[in-house]
Every structure is written in C-alpha cells, then in structure tokens.
Design a protein around this motif. Structure first.
Motif, PDB file in Angstrom:
ATOM      1  N   LEU A 109      21.098  21.128  -7.941  1.00 52.42           N
ATOM      2  CA  LEU A 109      21.556  19.688  -8.699  1.00 52.42           C
ATOM      3  C   LEU A 109      21.701  18.572  -7.608  1.00 52.42           C
ATOM      4  CD1 LEU A 109      24.324  21.080 -10.991  1.00 52.42           C
ATOM      5  CD2 LEU A 109      22.189  20.110 -11.730  1.00 52.42           C
TER       6      LEU A 109
ATOM      7  N   ASN B 116      22.481  26.665  -7.867  1.00 54.28           N
ATOM      8  CA  ASN B 116      22.326  25.855  -8.852  1.00 54.28           C
ATOM      9  C   ASN B 116      23.089  24.315  -8.438  1.00 54.28           C
ATOM     10  OD1 ASN B 116      21.983  24.944 -11.804  1.00 54.28           O
ATOM     11  ND2 ASN B 116      23.957  25.053 -12.193  1.00 54.28           N
ATOM     12  N   ASN B 117      23.892  24.604  -7.509  1.00 55.12           N
ATOM     13  CA  ASN B 117      24.708  23.250  -7.079  1.00 55.12           C
ATOM     14  C   ASN B 117      23.529  22.716  -6.145  1.00 55.12           C
ATOM     15  OD1 ASN B 117      26.901  21.459  -6.558  1.00 55.12           O
ATOM     16  ND2 ASN B 117      26.862  22.334  -4.582  1.00 55.12           N
TER      17      ASN B 117
ATOM     18  N   SER C 143      19.482  15.356  -7.899  1.00 56.56           N
ATOM     19  CA  SER C 143      20.351  14.048  -7.773  1.00 56.56           C
ATOM     20  C   SER C 143      19.617  13.103  -6.782  1.00 56.56           C
ATOM     21  CB  SER C 143      21.753  14.387  -7.575  1.00 56.56           C
ATOM     22  OG  SER C 143      22.333  13.204  -7.507  1.00 56.56           O
TER      23      SER C 143
END
Length: 278
Positions: A69, A65-66, A73
């Motif tokens: 992200l 998930n990071n 981003s």
C-alpha cells in the motif's frame, strides 16, 4: 493375654489398612483431576499455539500488504502529479486553441462584414463600372474578371486599344499595392481553336492572351514584372455551360487574381471599416 494382644494388633492393622485405602482413593481422585486439568491445559496450549501461528501469518500478510500500500501510494502520488500536470497542459492548450479560434472567427466575421464595402471601394477607386468587368473578394483574394470582348477580337491575342484603357485602371490597383502578386488567367470557351497555325489549341490561346495582357501592364503601364504571373486555364473552368452563344461569351474572359499577404488584406479591411464609420 497373648490372645488379647494379637486381637488388638489385628484390629489396629485392619484399621490402618482401611485408612490407607481411603488415602489411596483420595490420591487417585486427585491424580485423575490433575490429569484432566493437564489434558485440558494441553488442549488449550495447542489451540493457543495454532492461533499464534495463524496470527503470525496474518501479521506477515498485513506487513506485506502495508508495504504494498505504501509503494502503491507513492506510485499513485507520482501518477496523480503527472496526471495533474498533463491536465494542466491540456487545459492550457485548449485555452490557446479557443483563443485562436475566437480570433479567427472575429477576423472572418470582420472580413465577411466588409467584403461588399471593399469591392465597392476598389471599383470606385479605379472608376470601373462596366457590367463586363466584375470585382469580388473570395477568401482574402481579390478577383478582377474582364470579358474578352473588351480585350481581344475573336480568336485573337492582340490587345485592343479599348483594353488598354481598362487595363490602365487595373494597373492603378496593382501599382498601389507593390507587395501584392497578381495572376493573369486566360479563359476560353469550348469551341476548338483553328484560326492560327501558331496556336495549337485553346490552351495556347488562353496562355497567349495572358502574356499579351502582362506585356501591356509591364511595358505600357509600369507594373513590376515580379508582381505578375501568367496562367492559361483554357476552357476547363467555365462560369456557365457552353450551350449558347451568350454563355460562351461569358466564359471567354481574363481574370486578374490579386493575392495580398493576409496581414495586408486585413489592413485593407480595417482601413475600409474606418472609412465606413466616417
């Protein structure tokens, strides 16, 4: 004596047996306690292992998930940058359009405000005040409309002597603007033409009257042929309904359309405005 010794030995053995039972019972109790502790510990260990596995999966999910992200981003940053650039271009385009619209509105306002003054100036410059001659300005184009009774006899395309005087004044306007183009339009009423075998109909008559006037302007009055355009409109653009003799007379006309370049037209307006201020 032997009986005494046997009795003593039996008593000692009995005492020893009772002590062993107590130890065994104590050991069994201790063993049970250890077994219970072991079972409890095993349960806790299994629970910890389950939690560890769940935490490990959660950790993997959080890592993914990071990573997503971070990627999102980066993409969002690119999109935001492009969006900002597109927005900036759109704003610049809107500013340019607003400026152009503002300039056009200013020019139109200026033109409209001096239209009457320009027509008056043209009339005075050529000395035309006859009610059968009209001069007006529409959309940057000057129109000089001359009633046919000043130019031709009925059914004829021969230019009259009086017409040459009027056309001489018109020629001054054309000659003063050598870059202008002028369309000479012949217009008739709706009465069918039958008076001359050379002419087939009102189309022919309207064109012949146009070319006749052009010949006078070029040969007698010095207008450059390259400035002139011959056009016949016949009966199809009447000023009024052809239902009376007076109305038919109004529709029989020659219109000279003076078509300046747009920048020269605004030069004319600016000069006229300066003259109005004096």
């Amino acid at each position: 004596m032997k009986k005494v010794i046997f009795a003593l030995s039996l008593a000692a053995l009995t005492l020893t047996s009772c002590g062993s039972k107590k130890k065994i019972a104590a050991l069994e109790a201790q063993n049970k306690e250890c077994q219970d502790l072991l079972n409890s510990t095993t349960v806790k260990l299994n629970l910890c292992l389950s939690e560890k596995e769940a935490l490990s999966k959660q950790n993997d999910y959080l890592k993914q998930n990071n990573s997503d992200l971070i990627n999102n981003s980066k993409e969002l940053t690119v999109l935001t940058t492009k969006g900002a650039q597109n927005l900036e271009k759109s704003l610049e385009s809107l500013k340019e359009k607003d400026l152009k619209i503002s300039r056009l509105q200013d020019a139109l306002t200026k033109k409209d405000s001096v239209t009457l003054a320009l027509v008056t100036s043209l009339k005075s410059s050529v000395g035309i005040s006859d009610p059968d001659i009209e001069i007006n300005v529409e959309k940057g184009v000057v129109f000089i409309s001359i009633a046919d009774k000043l130019l031709f006899k009925s059914g004829s395309y021969t230019v009259s002597d009086r017409a040459k005087e009027v056309l001489g004044k018109v020629a001054k306007v054309i000659n003063s603007r050598p870059t202008f183009e002028c369309m000479v339009e012949g217009h008739t009423d709706n009465v069918p033409f039958t008076g001359n075998a050379v002419l087939l109909d009102n189309w022919d008559l309207s064109v012949k009257r146009s070319t006749a006037i052009i010949r006078v302007l070029t040969k007698d009055l010095g207008v450059k042929p390259s400035q002139l355009i011959a056009a016949g409109r016949s009966e199809f653009i009447p000023l009024v309904d052809n239902n009376t003799a007076d109305n038919r007379a109004k529709n029989r006309r020659t219109r000279i359309v003076v078509m300046p370049k747009i920048d020269e037209f605004y030069d004319m307006i600016e000069k006229e405005m300066k003259n109005q201020k004096k």
